[in-house]
Design an enzyme around this catalytic site. Structure first.
Site, PDB file in Angstrom:
ATOM      1  N   ARG A 103      -4.517 -23.321 -36.281  1.00 58.29           N
ATOM      2  CA  ARG A 103      -5.216 -22.564 -35.237  1.00 58.29           C
ATOM      3  C   ARG A 103      -6.679 -22.959 -35.302  1.00 58.29           C
ATOM      4  O   ARG A 103      -7.338 -22.714 -36.323  1.00 58.29           O
ATOM      5  CB  ARG A 103      -5.047 -21.054 -35.443  1.00 58.29           C
ATOM      6  CG  ARG A 103      -5.948 -20.225 -34.555  1.00 58.29           C
ATOM      7  CD  ARG A 103      -5.651 -18.750 -34.590  1.00 58.29           C
ATOM      8  NE  ARG A 103      -4.421 -18.444 -33.886  1.00 58.29           N
ATOM      9  CZ  ARG A 103      -4.036 -17.212 -33.532  1.00 58.29           C
ATOM     10  NH1 ARG A 103      -4.800 -16.174 -33.824  1.00 58.29           N
ATOM     11  NH2 ARG A 103      -2.902 -17.011 -32.894  1.00 58.29           N
ATOM     12  N   HIS A 130      -1.900 -21.943 -26.032  1.00 55.50           N
ATOM     13  CA  HIS A 130      -1.219 -21.140 -27.059  1.00 55.50           C
ATOM     14  C   HIS A 130       0.299 -21.287 -26.832  1.00 55.50           C
ATOM     15  O   HIS A 130       0.983 -20.335 -26.451  1.00 55.50           O
ATOM     16  CB  HIS A 130      -1.666 -19.683 -26.958  1.00 55.50           C
ATOM     17  CG  HIS A 130      -1.335 -18.838 -28.153  1.00 55.50           C
ATOM     18  ND1 HIS A 130      -0.707 -19.343 -29.280  1.00 55.50           N
ATOM     19  CD2 HIS A 130      -1.532 -17.511 -28.408  1.00 55.50           C
ATOM     20  CE1 HIS A 130      -0.549 -18.363 -30.163  1.00 55.50           C
ATOM     21  NE2 HIS A 130      -1.036 -17.251 -29.659  1.00 55.50           N
ATOM     22  N   GLN A 133       3.004 -18.883 -28.468  1.00 51.24           N
ATOM     23  CA  GLN A 133       3.068 -17.575 -27.814  1.00 51.24           C
ATOM     24  C   GLN A 133       3.969 -17.641 -26.591  1.00 51.24           C
ATOM     25  O   GLN A 133       4.871 -16.815 -26.405  1.00 51.24           O
ATOM     26  CB  GLN A 133       1.639 -17.158 -27.386  1.00 51.24           C
ATOM     27  CG  GLN A 133       1.582 -15.858 -26.642  1.00 51.24           C
ATOM     28  CD  GLN A 133       1.942 -14.670 -27.533  1.00 51.24           C
ATOM     29  OE1 GLN A 133       1.390 -14.522 -28.601  1.00 51.24           O
ATOM     30  NE2 GLN A 133       2.894 -13.849 -27.109  1.00 51.24           N
ATOM     31  N   ASP A 222      -3.566 -10.189 -21.136  1.00 47.19           N
ATOM     32  CA  ASP A 222      -4.203 -10.687 -22.369  1.00 47.19           C
ATOM     33  C   ASP A 222      -5.634 -10.155 -22.369  1.00 47.19           C
ATOM     34  O   ASP A 222      -6.133  -9.692 -21.327  1.00 47.19           O
ATOM     35  CB  ASP A 222      -4.167 -12.227 -22.393  1.00 47.19           C
ATOM     36  CG  ASP A 222      -4.695 -12.811 -23.708  1.00 47.19           C
ATOM     37  OD1 ASP A 222      -4.904 -12.042 -24.672  1.00 47.19           O
ATOM     38  OD2 ASP A 222      -4.901 -14.045 -23.777  1.00 47.19           O
ATOM     39  N   CYS A 262       0.347 -10.497 -25.019  1.00 44.98           N
ATOM     40  CA  CYS A 262       0.524 -11.326 -26.221  1.00 44.98           C
ATOM     41  C   CYS A 262       0.026 -10.596 -27.471  1.00 44.98           C
ATOM     42  O   CYS A 262       0.445 -10.934 -28.574  1.00 44.98           O
ATOM     43  CB  CYS A 262      -0.184 -12.652 -26.053  1.00 44.98           C
ATOM     44  SG  CYS A 262      -1.930 -12.496 -25.675  1.00 44.98           S
ATOM     45  N   ARG A 290       8.248 -13.837 -31.621  1.00 43.45           N
ATOM     46  CA  ARG A 290       7.415 -14.894 -32.217  1.00 43.45           C
ATOM     47  C   ARG A 290       8.110 -15.414 -33.472  1.00 43.45           C
ATOM     48  O   ARG A 290       8.134 -16.620 -33.737  1.00 43.45           O
ATOM     49  CB  ARG A 290       6.019 -14.354 -32.594  1.00 43.45           C
ATOM     50  CG  ARG A 290       5.136 -13.906 -31.442  1.00 43.45           C
ATOM     51  CD  ARG A 290       4.651 -15.063 -30.599  1.00 43.45           C
ATOM     52  NE  ARG A 290       3.939 -16.083 -31.347  1.00 43.45           N
ATOM     53  CZ  ARG A 290       2.641 -16.040 -31.677  1.00 43.45           C
ATOM     54  NH1 ARG A 290       1.911 -15.014 -31.289  1.00 43.45           N
ATOM     55  NH2 ARG A 290       2.072 -17.031 -32.344  1.00 43.45           N
TER      56      ARG A 290
HETATM   57  N1   CP Z   1      -0.598 -13.173 -30.152  1.00 47.09           N
HETATM   58  C1   CP Z   1      -1.155 -13.729 -31.227  1.00 47.09           C
HETATM   59  O1   CP Z   1      -1.189 -14.954 -31.363  1.00 47.09           O
HETATM   60  O2   CP Z   1      -1.629 -12.850 -32.148  1.00 47.09           O
HETATM   61  P1   CP Z   1      -2.571 -13.211 -33.390  1.00 47.09           P
HETATM   62  O3   CP Z   1      -3.861 -13.695 -32.825  1.00 47.09           O
HETATM   63  O4   CP Z   1      -2.701 -11.931 -34.144  1.00 47.09           O
HETATM   64  O5   CP Z   1      -1.904 -14.282 -34.191  1.00 47.09           O
HETATM   65  N1  NVA Z   2      -6.566 -15.330 -25.420  1.00 50.35           N
HETATM   66  C1  NVA Z   2      -6.526 -14.702 -26.721  1.00 50.35           C
HETATM   67  C2  NVA Z   2      -5.156 -14.779 -27.290  1.00 50.35           C
HETATM   68  C3  NVA Z   2      -4.978 -14.062 -28.596  1.00 50.35           C
HETATM   69  C4  NVA Z   2      -3.606 -14.222 -29.133  1.00 50.35           C
HETATM   70  C5  NVA Z   2      -7.541 -15.379 -27.632  1.00 50.35           C
HETATM   71  O1  NVA Z   2      -7.613 -16.605 -27.616  1.00 50.35           O
HETATM   72  O2  NVA Z   2      -8.238 -14.687 -28.369  1.00 50.35           O
END
Ligand code: CP
Ligand code: NVA
Length: 325
Positions: A103, A130, A133, A222, A262, A290
């Site tokens: 990430r 993502h 997700q 989101d 999400c 997930r």
């Molecule tokens: N939805 C999601 O990816 O959650 P986190 O940021 O907690 O991993």
């Molecule tokens: N769009 C959000 C998604 C979190 C899972 C972010 O990038 O923070």
């Protein structure tokens, strides 16, 4: 040759449905408490430059359930691009591990990790995409018979990483995907252009959330301020105020519409308590999936023979059933 999962690029409809079928299988095994450990002796490094709860927990637990070892590494320890170059990190982790889940802020970093690493790299979220997700989201709709031609998905909010991955998926699977967002917060136009080549899907960007949800089967939410955009929080709070999924907006969708998010949710901002905790919300199934979907992905990438055997056996069973009426 190793495969990565950085996006839905180079994925066919068959690839996605094959992952769904394997996810179904793993979910059933888990429900029956059956041990299934094709990852014995394997390890997966998990590199997080941004915070995470679901992604980290679901990968870590999932890899453990599959018999492997998951090693979380935070950026405070690693120092991506500061303590060490991205390519040196990729080289090093390839010597110890069988896969790398990453990430990062910049999508280019995940791409570089994948280019240099000799092991599969999985995108666990970047500023651009993502895909893990959206893989789990789409599986959630598939298992509820809410995915396919004619299904309208209304994404309400920022044209961010999650929206971009949804649009990539619309380039592969037939769907009507509409995003309602303020001007200047559109999804990536290149992603929209590429996905729009799929004539079986309709992809729209609109400004009015009520236009988006008319006849919608799915309402998706989101956060308005994604990780890394914290300095814009106040400005976004104003700009996005009408892009909230609340009872009034939900009422304007189909009667049996479902609500997804999400997570993490900023309750009272992009979604109200009433809606996220209401009977049409499927956010906890979505979050649970997930785990199952990523386990399927990890087996596909780390134990392709196991994954292919599953599909071969399935095809043979179907052929035998068809032959014998
Ligand atoms: N939805 C999601 O990816 O959650 P986190 O940021 O907690 O991993
Ligand atoms: N769009 C959000 C998604 C979190 C899972 C972010 O990038 O923070």
């Amino acid at each position: 040759m190793k495969s990565d999962f950085l996006s839905f690029e180079n994925h066919s409809r068959e690839d996605v449905y094959a992952l769904f079928a394997f996810t179904d299988y793993l979910k059933i095994l888990r429900a029956r408490n059956k041990i299934y450990q094709p990852l014995q002796g394997k390890s997966v490094a998990m590199l997080f430059e941004k915070p995470s709860l679901r992604t980290r927990a679901s990968f870590e637990v999932g890899i453990h359930q599959l018999g492997g070892y998951a090693m979380p590494l935070s950026n405070e320890t690693v120092g991506i691009g500061t303590r060490e170059s991205v390519s040196d990190i990729a080289n090093l982790l390839s010597r110890y591990n069988d896969a790398l889940v990453a990430r990062t802020f910049s999508h280019a970093v995940v791409e570089e990790l994948a280019k240099v690493a000799t092991i599969p790299v999985v995108n666990a979220l970047t500023d651009r995409l993502h895909p893990c997700q959206v893989l789990a989201d789409a599986y959630t709709l598939y298992e509820k018979n809410k995915l396919g031609e004619g299904v309208k998905i209304a994404f309400i909010g920022d044209g961010n990483n999650v929206a971009n991955s949804w649009i990539e998926l619309a380039g592969i699977l037939p769907m009507h995907f509409v995003i309602a967002c303020p001007e200047g917060y559109d999804p990536d136009p290149n992603i929209v252009a590429v996905a729009s080549a799929n004539r079986e899907s309709t992809i729209e960007v609109v400004r009015d959330p009520f236009d988006a949800v008319r006849n919608a089967d799915v309402l998706y939410s989101d956060v308005w301020t994604s990780m890394g955009q914290e300095s814009e929080y106040e400005k976004r709070l104003q700009l996005f105020s009408r892009y909230q999924i609340n009872a009034k907006l939900l009422h304007a969708a189909k009667e049996d519409a479902v609500v997804m998010h999400c997570l993490p949710a900023h309750r009272g901002e992009e979604i109200t308590d009433e809606v996220i905790d209401g009977s049409q919300s499927i956010v906890w199934d979505e979050a649970e999936n997930r785990l199952h979907a990523q386990k399927a992905l990890i087996v596909k990438l780390l134990s392709p023979a196991e994954y292919n055997d599953f599909h071969l056996t399935r095809r043979l069973k179907t052929a035998a059933q068809n032959a014998h009426g």
